[in-house]
Design an enzyme around this catalytic site. Structure first.
Site, PDB file in Angstrom:
ATOM      1  N   LYS A   1       3.332  11.595 -11.007  1.00  0.00           N
ATOM      2  CA  LYS A   1       2.362  10.811 -11.787  1.00  0.00           C
ATOM      3  C   LYS A   1       3.011   9.483 -12.126  1.00  0.00           C
ATOM      4  CE  LYS A   1      -0.300  14.053 -14.615  1.00  0.00           C
ATOM      5  NZ  LYS A   1      -0.561  14.338 -16.036  1.00  0.00           N
TER       6      LYS A   1
ATOM      7  N   HIS B   1      -0.942  13.702 -29.040  1.00  0.00           N
ATOM      8  CA  HIS B   1      -1.517  12.405 -28.642  1.00  0.00           C
ATOM      9  C   HIS B   1      -2.304  11.783 -29.795  1.00  0.00           C
ATOM     10  CE1 HIS B   1      -1.280  13.421 -24.082  1.00  0.00           C
ATOM     11  NE2 HIS B   1      -0.255  12.699 -24.464  1.00  0.00           N
TER      12      HIS B   1
ATOM     13  N   HIS C   1       7.368  10.019 -28.416  1.00  0.00           N
ATOM     14  CA  HIS C   1       6.427  10.952 -27.807  1.00  0.00           C
ATOM     15  C   HIS C   1       6.814  12.419 -28.080  1.00  0.00           C
ATOM     16  CE1 HIS C   1       3.737  12.801 -24.943  1.00  0.00           C
ATOM     17  NE2 HIS C   1       4.774  13.353 -24.333  1.00  0.00           N
TER      18      HIS C   1
ATOM     19  N   ASN D   1       0.527  20.616 -21.109  1.00  0.00           N
ATOM     20  CA  ASN D   1       0.008  19.850 -22.244  1.00  0.00           C
ATOM     21  C   ASN D   1       0.123  20.599 -23.569  1.00  0.00           C
ATOM     22  OD1 ASN D   1      -0.640  17.679 -20.659  1.00  0.00           O
ATOM     23  ND2 ASN D   1      -2.705  18.423 -20.211  1.00  0.00           N
TER      24      ASN D   1
ATOM     25  N   GLU E   1      10.347  18.599 -25.601  1.00  0.00           N
ATOM     26  CA  GLU E   1       9.632  18.922 -24.347  1.00  0.00           C
ATOM     27  C   GLU E   1      10.291  20.129 -23.667  1.00  0.00           C
ATOM     28  OE1 GLU E   1       6.845  17.576 -22.980  1.00  0.00           O
ATOM     29  OE2 GLU E   1       6.629  15.574 -23.846  1.00  0.00           O
TER      30      GLU E   1
ATOM     31  N   GLU F   1      -3.486  18.460 -11.674  1.00  0.00           N
ATOM     32  CA  GLU F   1      -3.918  18.922 -12.988  1.00  0.00           C
ATOM     33  C   GLU F   1      -5.340  19.483 -13.008  1.00  0.00           C
ATOM     34  OE1 GLU F   1      -2.287  16.469 -16.048  1.00  0.00           O
ATOM     35  OE2 GLU F   1      -3.559  17.402 -17.552  1.00  0.00           O
TER      36      GLU F   1
ATOM     37  N   HIS G   1       0.323  18.686 -26.801  1.00  0.00           N
ATOM     38  CA  HIS G   1      -0.048  17.295 -26.530  1.00  0.00           C
ATOM     39  C   HIS G   1      -1.428  16.916 -27.075  1.00  0.00           C
ATOM     40  CE1 HIS G   1       3.514  17.461 -24.110  1.00  0.00           C
ATOM     41  NE2 HIS G   1       3.371  16.218 -23.698  1.00  0.00           N
TER      42      HIS G   1
ATOM     43  N   ARG H   1       0.803  -1.231   0.000  1.00  0.00           N
ATOM     44  CA  ARG H   1       0.000   0.000   0.000  1.00  0.00           C
ATOM     45  C   ARG H   1       0.842   1.291   0.000  1.00  0.00           C
ATOM     46  NH1 ARG H   1      -2.791  -3.198   3.487  1.00  0.00           N
ATOM     47  NH2 ARG H   1      -4.643  -4.120   2.570  1.00  0.00           N
TER      48      ARG H   1
ATOM     49  N   LYS I   1       8.846  22.772 -14.142  1.00  0.00           N
ATOM     50  CA  LYS I   1       7.980  21.637 -13.786  1.00  0.00           C
ATOM     51  C   LYS I   1       7.702  21.637 -12.282  1.00  0.00           C
ATOM     52  CE  LYS I   1       5.877  17.589 -14.466  1.00  0.00           C
ATOM     53  NZ  LYS I   1       5.805  16.311 -15.123  1.00  0.00           N
TER      54      LYS I   1
ATOM     55  N   ARG J   1      -1.409  23.051 -14.086  1.00  0.00           N
ATOM     56  CA  ARG J   1      -0.632  21.928 -14.630  1.00  0.00           C
ATOM     57  C   ARG J   1      -0.997  21.626 -16.077  1.00  0.00           C
ATOM     58  NH1 ARG J   1       1.436  16.665 -11.125  1.00  0.00           N
ATOM     59  NH2 ARG J   1       2.535  15.655 -12.826  1.00  0.00           N
TER      60      ARG J   1
HETATM   61  N1  LIG Z   1       4.693  10.692 -15.384  1.00  0.00           N
HETATM   62  C1  LIG Z   1       4.772  11.723 -16.166  1.00  0.00           C
HETATM   63  O1  LIG Z   1       4.483  12.852 -15.791  1.00  0.00           O
HETATM   64  C2  LIG Z   1       5.259  11.504 -17.568  1.00  0.00           C
HETATM   65  C3  LIG Z   1       5.592  12.607 -18.361  1.00  0.00           C
HETATM   66  C4  LIG Z   1       6.080  12.382 -19.639  1.00  0.00           C
HETATM   67  C5  LIG Z   1       6.239  11.088 -20.109  1.00  0.00           C
HETATM   68  N2  LIG Z   1       5.905  10.033 -19.321  1.00  0.00           N
HETATM   69  C6  LIG Z   1       6.086   8.636 -19.797  1.00  0.00           C
HETATM   70  O2  LIG Z   1       7.445   8.423 -20.128  1.00  0.00           O
HETATM   71  C7  LIG Z   1       7.541   7.364 -21.076  1.00  0.00           C
HETATM   72  C8  LIG Z   1       8.591   7.693 -22.120  1.00  0.00           C
HETATM   73  O3  LIG Z   1       9.821   7.857 -21.490  1.00  0.00           O
HETATM   74  P1  LIG Z   1      11.194   7.922 -22.316  1.00  0.00           P
HETATM   75  O4  LIG Z   1      11.012   8.765 -23.515  1.00  0.00           O
HETATM   76  O5  LIG Z   1      12.232   8.273 -21.330  1.00  0.00           O
HETATM   77  O6  LIG Z   1      11.334   6.445 -22.889  1.00  0.00           O
HETATM   78  P2  LIG Z   1      12.026   5.113 -22.319  1.00  0.00           P
HETATM   79  O7  LIG Z   1      11.890   5.009 -20.873  1.00  0.00           O
HETATM   80  O8  LIG Z   1      11.486   3.987 -23.157  1.00  0.00           O
HETATM   81  O9  LIG Z   1      13.563   5.301 -22.718  1.00  0.00           O
HETATM   82  C9  LIG Z   1      13.906   5.419 -24.076  1.00  0.00           C
HETATM   83  C10 LIG Z   1      15.047   4.467 -24.468  1.00  0.00           C
HETATM   84  O10 LIG Z   1      16.280   4.962 -23.956  1.00  0.00           O
HETATM   85  C11 LIG Z   1      16.993   3.928 -23.277  1.00  0.00           C
HETATM   86  N3  LIG Z   1      17.794   4.625 -22.242  1.00  0.00           N
HETATM   87  C12 LIG Z   1      17.332   5.253 -21.150  1.00  0.00           C
HETATM   88  N4  LIG Z   1      18.324   5.911 -20.533  1.00  0.00           N
HETATM   89  C13 LIG Z   1      19.460   5.685 -21.242  1.00  0.00           C
HETATM   90  C14 LIG Z   1      20.793   6.119 -21.129  1.00  0.00           C
HETATM   91  N5  LIG Z   1      21.171   6.986 -20.178  1.00  0.00           N
HETATM   92  N6  LIG Z   1      21.692   5.684 -22.030  1.00  0.00           N
HETATM   93  C15 LIG Z   1      21.288   4.853 -23.043  1.00  0.00           C
HETATM   94  N7  LIG Z   1      20.043   4.431 -23.227  1.00  0.00           N
HETATM   95  C16 LIG Z   1      19.131   4.858 -22.340  1.00  0.00           C
HETATM   96  C17 LIG Z   1      15.915   3.017 -22.776  1.00  0.00           C
HETATM   97  O11 LIG Z   1      16.402   1.715 -22.560  1.00  0.00           O
HETATM   98  C18 LIG Z   1      14.912   3.065 -23.925  1.00  0.00           C
HETATM   99  O12 LIG Z   1      15.294   2.173 -24.949  1.00  0.00           O
HETATM  100  C19 LIG Z   1       6.148   7.178 -21.634  1.00  0.00           C
HETATM  101  O13 LIG Z   1       5.619   5.958 -21.200  1.00  0.00           O
HETATM  102  C20 LIG Z   1       5.356   8.341 -21.063  1.00  0.00           C
HETATM  103  O14 LIG Z   1       4.002   8.007 -20.825  1.00  0.00           O
HETATM  104  C21 LIG Z   1       5.425  10.226 -18.068  1.00  0.00           C
HETATM  105 ZN   LIG Z   2       4.932  14.977 -22.973  1.00  0.00          ZN
END
Ligand SMILES: NC(=O)c1ccc[n+]([C@@H]2O[C@H](COP(=O)([O-])OP(=O)(O)OC[C@H]3O[C@@H](n4cnc5c(N)ncnc54)[C@H](O)[C@@H]3O)[C@@H](O)[C@H]2O)c1
Ligand SMILES: [Zn+2]
Length: 357
Positions: A139, A248, A261, A241, A181, A233, A244, A117, A223, A237
Site C-alpha cells: 500500500k 483514526h 499513530h 484494523n 502495532e 483488503e 484503528h 508508469r 503481515k 486484511r
Molecule cells: N502502507 C501501509 O500499509 C501503512 C501502514 C501503517 C502506517 N503507514 C503510514 O506510515 C506513516 C507513519 O510512519 P512512521 O511512524 O514510521 O513515521 P515517520 O516515517 O514519520 O518516522 C518517524 C520519525 O522517526 C524518524 N526516523 C525514522 N527512522 C529512524 C531511525 N532509524 N533512527 C532515528 N530516527 C528515525 C523519522 O525521521 C521521523 O521523524 C503514516 O503516514 C502512515 O499512514 C502506512
Molecule cells: Zn496502524
C-alpha cells in the site's frame, strides 16, 4: 535469519528480517537495473545513511530527500523528486530504494508506482512501525487536504529489507508507538507474540536483540500471511484494523498532532476490547489482560479534553462519507478476532467513556 514470502497476484517477494542486511543492500539491486535512486529524509540519512552509503559504494546512485513529517506527505514533493529523477537520467529501468519510516515507505513506493508508469522499489523500513506494518503489503500513497492516504496505489516491492539494528537510533516514543502495532498483531493472530510481549517487557523496552528480532519476525510473518491471503483488503486484511476504528477518530479529533499513530491505536484497541466485552464476545479476564499489556507499554499522552461524543461523531461521519458501515475488529480471545458491523452507538459511547477515565 527469517525471511517471509509475500504472494500476491501481482508478484512474489521476500520480507527479510536480518541484523546487518543493510550492509548487503547492493545485493538486492538487479544487475540489469538502470539509475538507482535512494529516497529518504535528511533526518533518517543522518542517523542511518552511512551504512547504506558503504553498501552502495560500488553502485552509482543518487540520494533524493523528502521533507518528512505527516504534513508533507503530499503529492507535490513527489512531483519535485520525479523531475529530479528525469534530469538525472532516470528512465523505465530505474529503481527506487525507499529508505526511512512509514512516510518514506508510502511516498517512495508511490513515487515508484507513478514514475514512467511504474518502476521497482526496494523497501528499507527504519522505524518499528514501518518494519512491522507499512513496508510490507504494497500500500503506497499520500494525503489530501480532505484526509489521509486518499490517493495512492498498490505497488508491491521487489523486496523488504528489515534490519532491527536501525532501531538503536529511533526515538523511544516512536519505538513504543510501533510496539502498540506489535501488540495488535499478537491480539489478532498470535498468542505466542502476546506472551513474549507480556513476559519480556524489560528486554523489549531495552531493545535486547533476541526479543526485538523475535517480535519483529513474528509480526512480519503475520503481515505477510494476511496480505498474501487478501492483497486488497476485501476480507482477512481487515483484521489488521484492530484498534484503528476509534484510533483514526482520535487522530482526526486531535488534528494528527497530539498522538502518534500507534498511540491512537493503543487507545482504539482498549476501546474495541471493551466493546467486545460489553457485547459478550470476550471474557472480562481476557479484556483485562489485553488492556494491561497495552498499559505496560504506555503511557500514551494524556486524553484530557477529549469527548466521547465527538469521537462517536467522527465515526458516524466517516460512515457517511464512505457510504458504508462502521466496522469494528473485536477480539474473541487472545489470538482471535472477528469483524463486526452494527455495534450500537450507546455501546460505543460507554466503551470510549470507560477508557477516557
Ligand atoms: N502502507 C501501509 O500499509 C501503512 C501502514 C501503517 C502506517 N503507514 C503510514 O506510515 C506513516 C507513519 O510512519 P512512521 O511512524 O514510521 O513515521 P515517520 O516515517 O514519520 O518516522 C518517524 C520519525 O522517526 C524518524 N526516523 C525514522 N527512522 C529512524 C531511525 N532509524 N533512527 C532515528 N530516527 C528515525 C523519522 O525521521 C521521523 O521523524 C503514516 O503516514 C502512515 O499512514 C502506512
Ligand atoms: Zn496502524
Amino acid at each position: 535469519m527469517p525471511s517471509f514470502e509475500v504472494r500476491t497476484p501481482q508478484c512474489v517477494y521476500q520480507a527479510i528480517v536480518e541484523r546487518g542486511i543493510i550492509d548487503r543492500l547492493h545485493e538486492f539491486i538487479p544487475a540489469k537495473a538502470g539509475s538507482v535512486f535512494v529516497v529518504t529524509t535528511q533526518d533518517v540519512w543522518q542517523h542511518q545513511g552511512a551504512r547504506a552509503e558503504k553498501a552502495l559504494a560500488d553502485v552509482p546512485h543518487r540520494v533524493l530527500y523528502l521533507p518528512g513529517g505527516e504534513e508533507n506527505k503530499r503529492l507535490a514533493p513527489l512531483e519535485a523528486l520525479a523531475e529530479q529523477m528525469v534530469r538525472a537520467g532516470g528512465d523505465r529501468s530505474s529503481i527506487v530504494i525507499a529508505f526511512g519510516g512509514g512516510i518514506v515507505n508510502d511516498m517512495g513506493g508511490f513515487l515508484a508506482a507513478m514514475f514512467m508508469r511504474g518502476i521497482p522499489v526496494v523497501q528499507v523500513p527504519t522505524t518499528l512501525l514501518a518494519q512491522v506494518d507499512a513496508a510490507v503489503g504494497g500500500k503506497t500513497g499520500v494525503n489530501l487536504v480532505a484526509g489521509k492516504n486518499l490517493i495512492g496505489a498498490f505497488h508491491q516491492p521487489q523486496a523488504v529489507l528489515i534490519d532491527p539494528g536501525v532501531l538503536d537510533t529511533l526515538p523511544s516514543r516512536e519505538y513504543r508507538a510501533g510496539l502498540f502495532e506489535v501488540i495488535k498483531c499478537g491480539v489478532i493472530r498470535s498468542p505466542r507474540l502476546f506472551e513474549l510481549l507480556e513476559h519480556r517487557v524489560h528486554d523489549v523496552l531495552r531493545l535486547t536483540h533476541d526479543a526485538v528480532d523475535e517480535l519483529i519476525s513474528e509480526s512480519v510473518r503475520i503481515k505477510a500471511e494476511v496480505v498474501s491471503a487478501d492483497e486488497k483488503e476485501g476480507g482477512l486484511r481487515r483484521i489488521l484494523n484492530f484498534g484503528h476504528t476509534v484510533g483514526h477518530a482520535l487522530e482526526a479529533e486531535t488534528a494528527y498532532s497530539r498522538f502518534l499513530h500507534g498511540e491512537a491505536v493503543a487507545f482504539g484497541m482498549k476501546a474495541a476490547t471493551r466493546i467486545a466485552e460489553l457485547n459478550g464476545i470476550l471474557s472480562r479476564a481476557d479484556r483485562k489482560q489485553i488492556c494491561d499489556l497495552v498499559n505496560r507499554y504506555g503511557p500514551i499522552p494524556p486524553l484530557h479534553g477529549i469527548r466521547a461524543e465527538n469521537l462517536l461523531g467522527r465515526l458516524i461521519h466517516d460512515k457517511k462519507t464512505l457510504r458504508g458501515k462502521v466496522h469494528f475488529v473485536l477480539p474473541e480471545r487472545i489470538g482471535e478476532v472477528r469483524v463486526v458491523t452494527g455495534v450500537d452507538d450507546d455501546t460505543i459511547l460507554s466503551a470510549i467513556r470507560a477508557e477516557l477515565l
